[in-house]
Enzyme design. Structure first.
Site, PDB file in Angstrom:
ATOM      1  N   TYR A   1       0.818  -1.211   0.000  1.00  0.00           N
ATOM      2  CA  TYR A   1       0.000   0.000   0.000  1.00  0.00           C
ATOM      3  C   TYR A   1       0.857   1.269   0.000  1.00  0.00           C
ATOM      4  O   TYR A   1       0.683   2.162  -0.817  1.00  0.00           O
ATOM      5  CB  TYR A   1      -0.914  -0.025   1.223  1.00  0.00           C
ATOM      6  N   TYR A   2       1.800   1.357   0.916  1.00  0.00           N
ATOM      7  CA  TYR A   2       2.605   2.572   1.039  1.00  0.00           C
ATOM      8  C   TYR A   2       3.627   2.718  -0.080  1.00  0.00           C
ATOM      9  O   TYR A   2       4.054   3.824  -0.389  1.00  0.00           O
ATOM     10  CB  TYR A   2       3.305   2.629   2.397  1.00  0.00           C
TER      11      TYR A   2
END
Length: 146
Positions: free
Chosen positions: A16-17
């Protein structure tokens, strides 16, 4: 506004990041994620956040000798990968900054977020330690954040 959430899964968080669409950096006016906190200084992390270091820290691997977490009854290390603190500017400010093209407002928001993190590190950062099987919280002032 501050939103706080516990990051529960290392692999999902890393994906995600570090996503290719650069969700966290796309509206930052060219500012990329940077290391912050006394803990980052201690670990020699400075400048732009690299995905290898970021992923390693999500896994709790501080160094080859140090792994964060507690050992469960089954002998497995349990570790909370991170806490996500998201500082959101009011919608009106975001519209003026991004649609109106006023980069000063985005810069001010970034600086305010950095100052807020320094304050959180100094006044509110805690860690949980086990003392004779009982969890206790101890104040720390050496966070690692991006």
């Amino acid at each position: 506004m501050l939103s706080v959430s516990k990051v529960k899964n290392t692999a999902q968080a890393a994906s995600y990041y570090n996503s290719p669409d650069q969700y966290y950096d796309k509206d930052s006016g060219g500012v990329t994620s940077r290391w912050g906190g006394k803990g980052a200084e201690i670990l020699g992390l400075e400048g732009e956040v690299g995905s290898d270091d970021f992923n390693r820290l999500l896994e709790g691997r501080i160094s080859p000798e140090v792994q964060l977490g507690k050992i469960s009854d089954g002998g497995v290390i349990e570790h909370v990968p991170a806490w996500d603190l998201t500082f959101s500017a009011p919608k009106s400010l975001s519209i003026i900054a991004l649609v109106g093209g006023d980069s000063r407002l985005a810069e001010a928001h970034i600086k305010a977020s950095q100052e807020a993190m320094r304050y959180i590190e100094k006044e509110y950062a805690l860690t949980r330690v086990s003392n004779n099987g009982k969890a206790e919280y101890t104040k720390v002032d050496n966070l690692v954040y991006a």
